[in-house]
Design a protein around this motif. Structure first.
Motif, PDB file in Angstrom:
ATOM      1  N   UNK A 187     -19.356 -10.075   5.217  1.00  0.00           N
ATOM      2  CA  UNK A 187     -19.412  -9.479   6.555  1.00  0.00           C
ATOM      3  C   UNK A 187     -18.035  -8.904   6.900  1.00  0.00           C
ATOM      4  N   UNK A 188     -18.009  -7.643   7.282  1.00  0.00           N
ATOM      5  CA  UNK A 188     -16.735  -6.971   7.518  1.00  0.00           C
ATOM      6  C   UNK A 188     -16.155  -7.300   8.886  1.00  0.00           C
ATOM      7  N   UNK A 189     -14.843  -7.300   8.951  1.00  0.00           N
ATOM      8  CA  UNK A 189     -14.114  -7.506  10.196  1.00  0.00           C
ATOM      9  C   UNK A 189     -12.811  -6.721  10.081  1.00  0.00           C
ATOM     10  N   UNK A 190     -12.007  -6.760  11.142  1.00  0.00           N
ATOM     11  CA  UNK A 190     -10.754  -6.005  11.147  1.00  0.00           C
ATOM     12  C   UNK A 190      -9.581  -6.924  11.450  1.00  0.00           C
ATOM     13  N   UNK A 191      -8.532  -6.782  10.640  1.00  0.00           N
ATOM     14  CA  UNK A 191      -7.324  -7.568  10.819  1.00  0.00           C
ATOM     15  C   UNK A 191      -6.345  -6.827  11.738  1.00  0.00           C
ATOM     16  N   UNK A 192      -5.396  -7.565  12.286  1.00  0.00           N
ATOM     17  CA  UNK A 192      -4.385  -6.946  13.140  1.00  0.00           C
ATOM     18  C   UNK A 192      -3.336  -6.208  12.314  1.00  0.00           C
ATOM     19  N   UNK A 193      -3.143  -6.645  11.085  1.00  0.00           N
ATOM     20  CA  UNK A 193      -2.170  -6.022  10.193  1.00  0.00           C
ATOM     21  C   UNK A 193      -2.701  -6.125   8.770  1.00  0.00           C
ATOM     22  N   UNK A 194      -2.377  -5.160   7.928  1.00  0.00           N
ATOM     23  CA  UNK A 194      -2.903  -5.118   6.563  1.00  0.00           C
ATOM     24  C   UNK A 194      -2.056  -5.973   5.624  1.00  0.00           C
ATOM     25  N   UNK A 195      -2.656  -6.495   4.548  1.00  0.00           N
ATOM     26  CA  UNK A 195      -1.882  -7.190   3.507  1.00  0.00           C
ATOM     27  C   UNK A 195      -0.870  -6.234   2.888  1.00  0.00           C
ATOM     28  N   UNK A 196       0.226  -6.774   2.407  1.00  0.00           N
ATOM     29  CA  UNK A 196       1.313  -5.918   1.936  1.00  0.00           C
ATOM     30  C   UNK A 196       2.091  -6.615   0.832  1.00  0.00           C
ATOM     31  N   UNK A 197       2.566  -5.828  -0.131  1.00  0.00           N
ATOM     32  CA  UNK A 197       3.473  -6.342  -1.152  1.00  0.00           C
ATOM     33  C   UNK A 197       4.892  -5.956  -0.740  1.00  0.00           C
ATOM     34  N   UNK A 198       5.743  -6.961  -0.522  1.00  0.00           N
ATOM     35  CA  UNK A 198       7.106  -6.730  -0.076  1.00  0.00           C
ATOM     36  C   UNK A 198       8.048  -7.455  -1.022  1.00  0.00           C
ATOM     37  N   UNK A 199       8.932  -6.682  -1.631  1.00  0.00           N
ATOM     38  CA  UNK A 199       9.884  -7.240  -2.600  1.00  0.00           C
ATOM     39  C   UNK A 199       9.172  -8.031  -3.701  1.00  0.00           C
ATOM     40  N   UNK A 200       8.035  -7.505  -4.127  1.00  0.00           N
ATOM     41  CA  UNK A 200       7.294  -8.124  -5.220  1.00  0.00           C
ATOM     42  C   UNK A 200       6.443  -9.311  -4.816  1.00  0.00           C
ATOM     43  N   UNK A 201       6.415  -9.664  -3.527  1.00  0.00           N
ATOM     44  CA  UNK A 201       5.624 -10.794  -3.039  1.00  0.00           C
ATOM     45  C   UNK A 201       4.451 -10.264  -2.222  1.00  0.00           C
ATOM     46  N   UNK A 202       3.263 -10.780  -2.500  1.00  0.00           N
ATOM     47  CA  UNK A 202       2.077 -10.370  -1.753  1.00  0.00           C
ATOM     48  C   UNK A 202       1.927 -11.240  -0.514  1.00  0.00           C
ATOM     49  N   UNK A 203       1.840 -10.584   0.640  1.00  0.00           N
ATOM     50  CA  UNK A 203       1.682 -11.282   1.917  1.00  0.00           C
ATOM     51  C   UNK A 203       0.338 -10.909   2.529  1.00  0.00           C
ATOM     52  N   UNK A 210      -4.938  -2.146   3.747  1.00  0.00           N
ATOM     53  CA  UNK A 210      -6.112  -1.927   4.596  1.00  0.00           C
ATOM     54  C   UNK A 210      -6.300  -3.098   5.566  1.00  0.00           C
ATOM     55  N   UNK A 211      -6.675  -2.768   6.802  1.00  0.00           N
ATOM     56  CA  UNK A 211      -6.921  -3.809   7.799  1.00  0.00           C
ATOM     57  C   UNK A 211      -8.351  -4.352   7.718  1.00  0.00           C
ATOM     58  N   UNK A 212      -9.162  -3.732   6.889  1.00  0.00           N
ATOM     59  CA  UNK A 212     -10.545  -4.194   6.760  1.00  0.00           C
ATOM     60  C   UNK A 212     -10.593  -5.446   5.890  1.00  0.00           C
ATOM     61  N   UNK A 213     -11.387  -6.432   6.319  1.00  0.00           N
ATOM     62  CA  UNK A 213     -11.533  -7.686   5.594  1.00  0.00           C
ATOM     63  C   UNK A 213     -13.006  -8.057   5.578  1.00  0.00           C
ATOM     64  N   UNK A 214     -13.407  -8.774   4.538  1.00  0.00           N
ATOM     65  CA  UNK A 214     -14.796  -9.231   4.435  1.00  0.00           C
ATOM     66  C   UNK A 214     -14.810 -10.751   4.351  1.00  0.00           C
ATOM     67  N   UNK A 215     -15.585 -11.361   5.246  1.00  0.00           N
ATOM     68  CA  UNK A 215     -15.788 -12.806   5.223  1.00  0.00           C
ATOM     69  C   UNK A 215     -17.208 -13.063   4.723  1.00  0.00           C
TER      70      UNK A 215
END
Length: 210
Positions: A168-184, A160-165
């Motif tokens: 307070x909600x905001x929008x990210x340019x790209x969503x968090x992702x798990x790739x090859x077992x690593x969370x980015x 999800x591109x939604x983030x809370x600071x």
């Protein structure tokens, strides 16, 4: 001689009557010149419910077989033309990034290299939080990630591109992702910890002050 002629004449009459009876027995014809037999069918050499013509036209059975063969051929041609090539892989392509990250002028040595997707830099969650001296928690049931430092909190959700600071909600340019077992996570999410970021495009370096 007369007897032979009489016998042959009778045989001829009987043959003519039997061949023409199929096409000339009484009954109302439709616009196509035929109709369906419902009474005394055997008498006229027909099956019950058989559609036939009185003027020697084709029967419904032959026309139906022709239609069925046409339909089957059209189906086979459609099935052959409907075959298409396999769709191209639509998964986003993440590439390794040569981004250098400095936190308070100190270079961060990532265990796993940062990635780039559509011009956005993603950094390994564990490495970046340790370098920031922050803490994180992951909730697999909801895919939620919580990063805290002092009184500041960043809440993200995988995919999800939604983030809370701090709520307070905001929008990210790209969503968090798990790739090859690593969370980015996208590096821009770090600003929620009240961090300032400056990007040096000449050296591909991100300077973070917190």
């Amino acid at each position: 001689m007369n007897k032979k002629f009489l016998v042959s004449s009778l045989v001829s009459v009987l043959l003519l009557s039997s061949t023409s009876s199929v096409f000339a027995h009484p009954g109302r014809t439709d616009a196509s010149g035929g109709h369906t037999c419902w009474t005394n069918c055997a008498k006229w050499g027909l099956e019950y419910g058989e559609y036939h013509y009185h003027n020697g036209g084709k029967s419904s059975s032959s026309s139906s077989s022709t239609k069925s063969s046409k339909s089957s051929s059209s189906k086979s041609s459609k099935s052959s033309t409907s075959k298409s090539t396999k769709p191209k892989d639509s998964k986003p392509k993440y590439t390794q990034s040569n981004l250098k990250v400095l936190i308070n002028v100190k270079k961060v040595d990532f265990t796993n290299k940062s990635l780039q997707y559509e011009g956005n830099n993603l950094v390994p969650l564990r490495d970046i939080t340790e370098a920031l001296k922050a803490t994180f928690a992951y909730y697999p049931e909801s895919g939620t990630i919580s990063i805290t430092k002092d009184k500041h909190k960043v809440t993200l959700t995988l995919g999800s591109k939604k983030v809370f600071y701090n709520g307070s909600s905001s929008t990210l340019s790209v969503a968090p992702k798990v790739i090859n077992g690593i969370t980015y996570i996208p590096v821009q999410a770090i600003k929620g910890l009240v961090a300032t970021m400056e990007f040096d495009s000449n050296n591909n370096t991100l300077n973070i002050t917190i």
